[in-house]
Design a protein around this motif. Structure first.
Motif, short mmCIF file in Angstrom:
data_model
loop_
_atom_site.label_atom_id
_atom_site.label_comp_id
_atom_site.label_asym_id
_atom_site.label_seq_id
_atom_site.Cartn_x
_atom_site.Cartn_y
_atom_site.Cartn_z
N GLN B 187 0.81 -1.22 0.00
CA GLN B 187 0.00 0.00 0.00
C GLN B 187 0.84 1.26 0.00
O GLN B 187 0.51 2.23 -0.69
CB GLN B 187 -0.89 0.00 1.24
N ILE B 190 1.96 2.15 -3.33
CA ILE B 190 0.84 2.59 -4.18
C ILE B 190 0.40 4.02 -3.83
O ILE B 190 0.17 4.84 -4.72
CB ILE B 190 -0.31 1.58 -4.10
N TYR B 191 0.32 4.33 -2.53
CA TYR B 191 -0.02 5.71 -2.13
C TYR B 191 0.96 6.70 -2.77
O TYR B 191 0.57 7.71 -3.36
CB TYR B 191 0.13 5.90 -0.61
N TYR B 194 0.93 6.76 -6.71
CA TYR B 194 -0.31 7.39 -7.19
C TYR B 194 -0.18 8.92 -7.14
O TYR B 194 -0.50 9.63 -8.09
CB TYR B 194 -1.50 6.92 -6.33
N ASP B 195 0.31 9.41 -6.01
CA ASP B 195 0.46 10.87 -5.86
C ASP B 195 1.44 11.43 -6.90
O ASP B 195 1.17 12.46 -7.50
CB ASP B 195 0.96 11.20 -4.46
N ALA B 211 -3.59 -3.61 -4.55
CA ALA B 211 -2.76 -3.55 -3.34
C ALA B 211 -2.61 -4.95 -2.76
O ALA B 211 -3.59 -5.69 -2.65
CB ALA B 211 -3.40 -2.62 -2.33
#
Lengths: 502, 213
Positions: B187, B190-191, B194-195, B211
């Motif tokens: 995760q 990925i956070y 993504y940003d 995820a």
């Protein structure tokens, strides 16, 4: 800004109230069940923490009638009202939004919920709502949206926040694109219990073995598995995120020690499993919360809990496990993407009850492919599991295609949906073509719920409950009475269309 | 459905490839299954690692030392039966875009599994793979990837003169906003990715995530 997060009382022509129920769908009940809307509660708490004037306005839980609720809301003069709606009450909400806009023309109306998020333009076309959230992460979106509106008078034209459809003019909508799927869940605050008037939800809830109970701030957003075709927590635009164990433990400690809560249920689609589940149970024990006369419970899946974890959970005073069994034939389990077999179901249930946990099964009938043989297999299996004492309680519902889930889309593609009237999606009747008459499914529901009154089951139940760590006969009586009342209500609700033409 | 184990192949001390007989099982690359040992009542989700046309099924599995399923699967010997449910999931490529779009696959650890399935199933795919691992030894079957398309980011030791996470690499790279981005792994990665992608002007409609947990 003054922001109301509002749930209007909705009463049908039979005098039943619309309650948020399984899968956050709306069902109508005569006797209330009040479920705290956790994510909206987090949104309200977050906005309050940011300094906004927030009204938690649940007309149902606050026991208001519609007129009183509406009068009170208008008198509060909100700048923004946030509603949550699903398919069976969409038409009600469209009327309500227009009524509210007449009374408060400058109030910004925000629609959330699984129906409008999938069909935002429809709601903008059908009522005067201003903003549709395409995200189910209401808290994350509102904490960005509200400050933006507060600071920008031209927000309708230039809003950079993702996941919104905004009314610019009567027929001119601004779509701000796909919403951000994943955000660290730890950023969203715990539900402010005083703000949401937690005691309004502390007593009338069938998931509580003892009261006052409350819902924890969910540890999982959406679902860790997220593949079951009938479920809301499924779709390419949804994913899951997880809260840290320590943050949740802190909340449990506050709820038990500061609020005197005696039951905490986590309504995450599926709770922790494996290492996190064990870490959580150990944390409860290390903090001594397992000795505070409070039970803990959660939703889980078959196939997720091993013996070591179950033993630890039992030691930590976990009791109520809500598990979607759905059916007992392998074809249906496979078609629903459940990811386990009947063999796993039986192994898990034996394990749960071996350690004194309280498995509550949810079962559905009326899948569009469900044959007489499959239906009977489910009825027989469920009855056997209940008589053997490996499942403690159960709940049966009619499988209803919910707000554009894969099952809903499949029903549309297969041409088996019998209605497109949104009012018919309230789970009170079957709305798909089935291989056998609908009455046979209603009869199956009656048959399954009949278990509750069978002497063999009652005997098992008394034997089991008397072995629970807290041998409290008053509790036993209270829970038993509540359970019987709910069984009667469910049987009435789910079989009242028996004999009606399909 | 029961499938027999054909082999267990170690990739690193923490990672292995479980190979099962195909047994007629059909899936779309990127989909996952539930695997468990019969009679245990416990299973876990794993993405398919092998290609859609392969004669066997493979899964890239990280062994969780205190885990319930992964140590047992690693200890399985040829002929051991495994319960398999599935396939499911929508972390798949749009068939209409496979031949005419660019893809960027970003993975951490065993999150490379679906991307291995993509590239072995669709050899014509125009893609770049960015794989984040902790140690060089965690690289998985790199010969199956076109070396011009694979970027390995090792965070805890230098590899070919470079050291860092996938986010470090992305910050140094100009992002193609027309590409489709698939993210798979833990995760936190990925956070962060993504940003970065959104800041780089990639539309949320072009980002797909899976995820691992």
């Amino acid at each position: 800004m003054k922001i109301a997060i509002s749930y209007p009382p909705i009463v049908n022509d039979q005098g039943q109230k619309a309650m948020v129920s399984q899968n956050r769908n709306v069902q109508f009940f005569k006797k209330p069940t009040y479920l705290l809307p956790v994510v909206h509660g987090q949104a309200a708490s977050w906005l309050k923490n940011l300094g906004y004037d927030v009204l938690w306005d649940d007309g149902n839980a606050q026991l208001k009638d519609f007129d009183q609720w509406f009068r009170d809301l208008v008198a509060w003069r909100p700048d923004m009202v946030v509603f949550e709606s699903t398919t069976p009450v969409m038409k009600f909400y469209w009327k309500l939004v227009d009524q509210l806009k007449s009374a408060c023309p400058n109030c910004i109306v925000v629609m959330t919920g699984y129906h409008s998020m999938r069909r935002p333009e429809e709601t903008l076309d059908r009522c005067q709502a201003d903003i549709i959230l395409r995200s189910n992460h209401i808290d994350f979106v509102l904490r960005k949206l509200v400050p933006y509106i507060d600071e920008h008078s031209n927000w309708r034209d230039h809003c950079p926040i993702e996941g919104l459809v905004i009314r610019r003019d009567e027929k001119d909508y601004l779509d701000t694109g796909n919403f951000k799927q994943i955000e660290p869940l730890d950023l969203s605050p715990d539900v402010d219990r005083d703000l949401v008037r937690w005691k309004d939800y502390a007593y009338e809830n069938g998931n509580y073995l003892q009261v006052p109970g409350t819902y924890a701030t969910s540890v999982i957003r959406d679902c860790m598995f997220g593949k079951c075709t009938f479920c809301r927590y499924n779709g390419p635009d949804l994913t899951f995120s997880m809260r840290s164990v320590e943050k949740s433990l802190d909340e449990y400690q506050r709820l038990v020690e500061d609020y005197g809560v005696r039951e905490i249920f986590d309504d995450s689609g599926v709770w922790y499993r494996g290492a996190e589940a064990r870490q959580f149970a150990k944390g409860i024990i290390d903090r001594g919360l397992h000795k505070k006369d409070c039970y803990f419970g959660f939703n889980t899946r078959f196939g997720y809990m091993d013996e070591e974890t179950v033993a630890l959970l039992a030691k930590a005073n976990f009791r109520f496990l809500l598990i979607g069994m759905e059916a007992s034939d392998e074809e249906t389990l496979a078609r629903l993407n459940k990811g386990y077999s009947l063999e796993d179901v039986e192994a898990n249930l034996k394990l749960f009850t071996k350690y004194g946990l309280f498995p509550h099964l949810t079962i559905m009938v009326g899948y569009y492919w469900q044959t007489r043989k499959q239906l009977q297999q489910t009825v027989d299996t469920v009855k056997r599991l209940m008589f053997e004492g490996v499942a403690r309680t159960l709940q049966v519902t009619l499988c209803t295609p919910l707000d554009f889930t894969p099952y809903h889309q499949e029903c549309s593609e297969e041409g088996v949906l019998l209605t497109d009237d949104y009012d018919d999606f309230d789970m009170s009747k079957l709305i798909v073509k089935t291989p056998i008459p609908h009455d046979e499914y209603y009869a199956a529901i009656r048959d399954i719920y009949g278990v509750a009154f069978h002497p063999k089951f009652v005997g098992r139940q008394v034997q089991f409950l008397s072995r629970m760590r807290k041998s409290d006969w008053q509790f036993l009586f209270t829970y038993g009475t509540r359970a019987v009342r709910r069984v009667n209500q469910h049987v009435f609700n789910l079989t009242r269309h028996e004999g009606s033409p399909a | 459905m029961r499938h027999k184990v054909l082999s267990v192949r170690d990739i690193s001390p923490t990672t292995y490839v479980l190979r099962l007989e195909r047994n007629g099982f059909e899936f779309t690359p990127g989909q996952c299954v539930n695997l468990g040992l019969p009679g245990t009542g416990v299973n876990r989700e794993y993405s398919t690692y092998s290609g859609a046309g392969s004669e066997f099924l493979e899964f890239l599995i990280k062994e969780v030392p205190e885990g319930t399923v992964s140590p047992k699967l690693r200890a399985a010997t040829p002929g051991t039966e495994v319960d398999l449910h599935g396939p499911y999931g929508s972390f798949v490529l749009d068939p209409q875009k496979i031949t005419n779009s660019k893809f960027v696959f970003i993975a951490s650890g065993t999150g490379i599994a679906p991307f291995h399935s993509f590239v072995t199933s669709y050899p014509e795919l125009d893609c770049q793979i960015i794989h984040g691992i902790r140690h060089a030894v965690d690289r998985c079957d790199i010969e199956d990837f076109d070396s011009d398309r694979l970027v390995t980011c090792v965070s805890r030791e230098p590899l070919e003169g470079r050291q860092g996470r996938v986010t470090d690499y992305l910050k140094e790279t100009s992002l193609e906003t027309e590409s489709f981005y698939y993210l798979c792994g833990n995760q936190a990665m990925i956070y962060d990715v993504y940003d970065l992608l959104r800041q780089g002007g990639v539309s949320g409609d072009k980002i797909f995530t899976e995820a691992f947990f």
